[in-house]
Design a protein around this motif. Structure first.
Motif, short mmCIF file in Angstrom:
data_model
loop_
_atom_site.label_atom_id
_atom_site.label_comp_id
_atom_site.label_asym_id
_atom_site.label_seq_id
_atom_site.Cartn_x
_atom_site.Cartn_y
_atom_site.Cartn_z
N UNK A 125 100.64 36.11 38.76
CA UNK A 125 100.10 35.57 40.08
C UNK A 125 101.02 34.86 40.69
N UNK A 126 100.95 34.52 42.25
CA UNK A 126 101.95 34.04 43.12
C UNK A 126 101.14 34.03 44.31
N UNK A 127 101.87 34.14 45.39
CA UNK A 127 101.32 34.12 46.70
C UNK A 127 100.24 33.05 47.14
N UNK A 128 98.78 33.53 47.10
CA UNK A 128 97.83 32.82 47.72
C UNK A 128 97.50 31.45 46.60
N UNK A 129 97.98 31.49 45.50
CA UNK A 129 97.61 30.16 44.77
C UNK A 129 98.21 29.04 45.22
N UNK A 130 99.27 29.17 45.85
CA UNK A 130 100.10 28.28 46.46
C UNK A 130 99.96 27.78 47.97
N UNK A 131 98.97 28.64 48.40
CA UNK A 131 98.66 28.52 49.72
C UNK A 131 99.76 28.32 51.02
N UNK A 132 101.03 28.69 50.48
CA UNK A 132 102.17 28.57 51.47
C UNK A 132 103.42 27.72 50.63
N UNK A 133 103.07 27.09 49.64
CA UNK A 133 103.85 26.65 48.68
C UNK A 133 104.49 27.41 47.59
N UNK A 134 105.66 27.75 47.28
CA UNK A 134 106.28 28.51 46.50
C UNK A 134 105.89 28.34 44.89
#
Length: 419
Positions: free
Chosen positions: A253-262
């Protein structure tokens, strides 16, 4: 603070001079965002139906995101993985719960989807050892651009400049029959992208994940699902594999889990959770207090506001809105939730993207015949109505240009008048 009053020619010249050329020319200079909207350096407002390619789950400058960044940055940002932090443990527990790993699950944190897939590649190697040297992945899938994740990416044109790739990876078609034809007990893992986003938002066939789960389990191979673009509620479930009710061995997972934070993560299930041991993998910044606090706040807001259900409902609404436009350029729509591909009847996707931007709408073209939309999970009736109006105008612009071009091609060549 950077000068935000430069001319377009000026900032484009700066970008061409100072930034690596792997991304080509930038399409705009954005300086501010709010909700589903962006503003460029000239004050023009755009409806953002790309959300940083499925990243900005809550849209831009959402209060929950801003508060989490501000509060955690004022408290503690980074201490390295020699130590734990409350936000790191809280996010790991939340991801395990949302993915349904049970107590057996574990989480590895990195900084991106590519890093998560690098970790998954190592997980497959640890599982395979010397007895299982083969790793299977799907043709035309995309897992990242680092050397390990690129080796898993079934796009020869991406790999060609960097050959040779890491060995052992074989590509197969996206059917259970194709897997049955090649799998044996020397296969360590099958990597799957449930919706092939970079191939044109192509969902895997219904029932595919259930079938390959049974096949991989029978042969002792791991099933690793890349949820980098489809996770965090985007498809109308927390993760796309949940649409088929299966239990994978690991997901990335990545992208949407941070809402804009890497931030990125590898989430493991059951026996796969025991494969890593001290020294086998690591990341200096992975799982730092700031990133994990923000991601935990983003996921909390998605839960609190019912945005997983909103993605399911609004995705259907968006597809209906596209169909209602009635353009001859649209062949149909596909996708899951708020990850939607719009199939075109002509290879004019780049022209549609340009026309959409001219009308104040941000969308994307993963290939010549597909428009990809992945708006914030927060969108509602107002944004969808505006999208339909702006996208319809963009399609009309391109359609008119095609008609004019065809008319010019069909016109007789002028001849000299007789004397």
């Amino acid at each position: 603070m950077a000068d935000q009053t430069r001319t377009a020619a000026s900032w484009q010249d700066d970008a061409r001079r100072d930034l690596v050329r792997s991304f080509g020319d930038r399409m705009a200079m954005f300086v501010r965002g709010e909700g589903a909207y962006l503003w460029d350096d000239e004050g023009t407002r755009y409806l953002d139906f790309l959300a940083g390619i499925a990243v900005d789950s809550l849209g831009h400058a959402h209060p929950a995101f801003v508060e989490a960044v501000s509060a955690q940055a004022a408290r503690l940002a980074h201490v390295s993985n020699y130590f734990a932090t409350p936000s790191q443990l809280a996010l790991a527990a939340r991801l395990k719960r949302l993915a349904g790993t049970g107590e057996s699950g574990r989480v590895y944190f990195g900084n991106s989807g590519a890093e998560a897939n690098e970790a998954a590649f190592k997980l497959a190697r640890l599982h395979g050892g010397t007895d299982r040297p083969r790793i299977l992945a799907l043709t035309d899938a995309f897992h990242g651009r680092t050397m390990g994740s690129l080796a898993l990416t079934g796009k020869p044109w991406m790999q060609e400049p960097f050959l040779p790739m890491a060995g052992g990876v074989e590509f197969i078609d996206s059917t259970a029959e194709a897997l049955e034809a090649v799998i044996d007990d020397r296969v360590a893992a099958l990597f799957v992208e449930p919706v092939k986003g970079e191939a044109g938002v192509l969902p895997l066939p219904e029932g595919y994940l259930r079938a390959v789960r049974e096949i991989t389990r029978r042969h002792g191979a791991l099933l690793i699902i890349d949820e980098v673009q489809t996770g965090a509620g985007r498809t109308g479930e927390w993760f796309a594999f949940q649409h088929e009710g299966i239990r994978p061995d690991a997901i990335t997972v990545a992208k949407g889990i941070g809402g804009g934070f890497p931030i990125g993560a590898l989430i493991t299930f059951d026996e796969a959770s025991e494969l890593f041991y001290p020294g086998t993998h690591g990341s200096t910044f992975g799982g730092n207090a700031l990133a994990t606090a923000v991601a935990d706040a983003v996921l909390d807001e998605i839960e609190r506001a019912g945005l997983v259900e909103n993605a399911r409902v609004r995705g259907a609404q968006v597809r209906d809105a596209v169909d209602a436009i009635g353009s001859d350029l649209v062949a149909g729509t596909r996708g899951l939730g708020l990850l939607v591909g719009i199939a075109l009847t002509h290879p004019v996707a780049k022209a549609v993207v340009t026309a959409a931007q001219q009308h104040g709408l941000i969308v994307n073209a993963p290939n010549d015949t597909t428009i990809r939309i992945a708006p914030p999970l927060t969108i509602g009736d107002v944004e969808i109505d505006e999208f339909a109006r702006l996208f319809g105008a963009a399609l009309a612009t391109v359609s008119d240009a095609l008609l004019l071009e065809n008319a010019d091609d069909a016109a007789p060549t002028p001849t000299e008048a007789p004397a």
